[in-house]
Scaffold this active site. Sequence first.
Site, PDB file in Angstrom:
ATOM      1  N   SER A 408      36.400  45.756  43.340  1.00 18.85           N
ATOM      2  CA  SER A 408      36.324  44.628  42.407  1.00 18.85           C
ATOM      3  C   SER A 408      36.209  45.122  40.973  1.00 18.85           C
ATOM      4  CB  SER A 408      35.127  43.740  42.752  1.00 18.85           C
ATOM      5  OG  SER A 408      33.949  44.499  42.702  1.00 18.85           O
ATOM      6  N   HIS A 429      42.284  42.693  45.749  1.00 17.07           N
ATOM      7  CA  HIS A 429      40.889  42.261  45.594  1.00 17.07           C
ATOM      8  C   HIS A 429      40.684  40.855  46.164  1.00 17.07           C
ATOM      9  CE1 HIS A 429      37.518  41.053  42.545  1.00 17.07           C
ATOM     10  NE2 HIS A 429      37.034  41.328  43.734  1.00 17.07           N
ATOM     11  N   GLU A 441      43.470  38.841  44.149  1.00 14.82           N
ATOM     12  CA  GLU A 441      43.850  39.445  42.867  1.00 14.82           C
ATOM     13  C   GLU A 441      44.421  40.825  43.163  1.00 14.82           C
ATOM     14  OE1 GLU A 441      40.447  40.461  40.407  1.00 14.82           O
ATOM     15  OE2 GLU A 441      41.522  39.959  38.573  1.00 14.82           O
ATOM     16  N   ASN A 479      36.684  39.470  36.822  1.00 12.66           N
ATOM     17  CA  ASN A 479      35.351  39.994  36.531  1.00 12.66           C
ATOM     18  C   ASN A 479      35.214  40.485  35.095  1.00 12.66           C
ATOM     19  OD1 ASN A 479      34.306  39.370  38.983  1.00 12.66           O
ATOM     20  ND2 ASN A 479      34.613  41.385  39.889  1.00 12.66           N
TER      21      ASN A 479
END
Length: 692
Positions: A408, A429, A441, A479
Amino acid sequence: MPAVGYEVDGEIAVLTIDYPPVNALSLAVREGLEAGLSQARDDAAVRAVIMVGGGKTFIAGADITEFGTEKGNSGPSIAKLEGILEHFPKPTIAAIHGTALGGGLELALAAHVRVAVAAARVGLPEVNLGILPGAGGTQRLPRLTGVEAAVDIMTTGRHVPAADALALGILDEIVAELRPGAVAFARQVIAEGAKFQPVIERNEKLRGVDPAVFAGLRKSVAKKARGKIAPMTIIDCVEAACGMDATAGLRFEREKFHSLYANDQRPALMYYFFAEREARKVPGLTAEPKKIKSAAVIGAGTMGGGIAMVLANAGIAATIVDINDEALAKGMATVRKNYEISVSRGSTSQAKMDAALGLITTATDYADIAQCDIVIEAVFEKMELKRSIFAKLDAVMKPGAILATNTSSLNVDMIAAATARPQDVIGVHFFSPANVMKLQENIRGEKSSDQTIATVMALGKELGKNVVLARNCDGFIGNRMLQYYTGEAEFLLEQGATPEQVDRVAEAFGMPMGPFTMRDMSGMDVSVLVREERRKTLPPGERLSPVLERLVQRGRKGQKTGKGYYRYEGREKSIDPETTEVIEEVAREYGIERRSFTDAEIEARLFAPLVVEGAKELEDGTAIRASDIDVAWVNGYGFPAHKGGPMYWGERYGLDKICELAFEAEARNGPRWAPGPLLQRLAAQGKGWKDA
Ligand code: CAA
């Protein structure tokens, strides 16, 4: 090729809608249907009419690309066609395969009979576009299924499998083969001289519905709607069907349709519909994806198990690998438990659970997975561990296997460099829990080949995920932005807002939960670890609020310790004076003056940083398009789709105002919060993302 073909098979006219890709009810299709029906009426030799879809599906709904256009407003309306079908002097039969959705199902509901193949699905998904089934769907469906099932179908927009649709009364018969089955059915109808009461005249299921039913439905639907207005309006329409005659009910539905159409949520959701589809496309990528038939997952933890479930649910055999049998047994027990919960909730069947579990196997030896088409590594976020795993994979996996990491945040290129085949390495991800969250992702490394990229993009669609493609960078698309959202939430506390106020504003905006409730749930000690790493790379002049670390030092690690930002008694949370004490202590130490905030101020301060960082991702190529960022945030972080996603929201809020907020944040928080050149340019020129 005409949009609607007309042929006569014995005494039966067959109207075939042939308008790729999904036979939407465009002007050409509506005109073709009107003409075909007229011809069938006038042809004395024709005694029944079948409507069937050409290609892979029945009609998938109104043509969304024609909404609000001259074409959309021209020709016969769907309602007019329904009137013709409903009062047609000869039996009319909708023969369904693929999906009958929206206006497509509404049209079928106006036919005298509906037959479908077993694999077909039907639904009224207009709610996902911020509207309601405005061609009589809210009035006809409950007449067949009763109130509760109709509200469920229309407020969730779910696709109902043919067998369930038959049981609910939406379909009249399941046929083995589409056209021959429909023709045989029509012949029988002709032979029996069967007469049909139009659905709109069938009132039995609407009589005597207790008003308390609607109160109950409103309560449960409001909880899930999180600020979406269409679901509640759909309930109003179904209630109207029960309380009014058909003509008044249809008029009521029309009025409500127009009011939803005029609401801001509708364009946001329509934008979002196309954003999800656009995100699958990678400009310039022409490579053919490889077919994935077998997969391996490294790591039997929550993530690894979840990924194996996703693969198995899509019919792909998945082998979970871990270091010993004990870890594998524990992982498999969790997988099994997750399936059992789904079966008990009715979201999957025992047969599907058994089939999926039958596809999941385990292994401790990498040699057992050597022939898999893809391997997805899902172990702890430790670079050295991942690199050693990739070196081992490089040694055993067959040539051309895709080597994917579910990291991540770690650098995909550094992981790829542990192998001699970086062209086959890519980030894939998933979000936790992987079997629930819809985002996948994909992260292209510097050396990922076009075919590797094409394969994981296609795989995502097969797995039922919404995919986006990111370039390798710290935090990727999602993120990377998240740290600014949570970071600003923390600064707001120091300046005088309360966790409760910030969470309330975020939730009223449409987020599933506020940032502090989210941290309490996921475990604050986990966030502390992530931030320890981040502190090492902070530029001079920049700080992170220490409130989180101070709370954890006092044993407040979140829900699991009964206290975090909040105090918990069972599931009930309340504000804790100790949290306020810690926040005030930090504010005093840093000389921060505390004041009160309006909700509007908090909303802008929370969400503007997402837009600022999103613009930087567009600028440095982390994201291909602004709408991809929206897809990532809606699916991975629960950003409300009815606000379009952070980038769509930001553009409507005003990029100039976002830019101003970013300069203020820079002055307060440090250099990373400054607006990038792209945002500054667009703000100054009064332009939007399409000019990026
Ligand atoms: N109108 C116009 N275009 C549509 C469309 C529609 N209703 N539905 C899908 N398309 C287009 C997509 O944009 C896509 O175009 P591109 O290839 O250019 O990207 C193409 O058709 C294929 O769609 P998908 O990639 O989604 O294909 P899929 O096989 O994964 O899914 C589907 C097919 C299940 C039909 C899915 O497209 C879908 O759910 N479509 C929307 C259905 C819908 O919402 N219908 C209600 C419309 S509103 C309505 O009917 C109002 C009313 O009550 C009068």
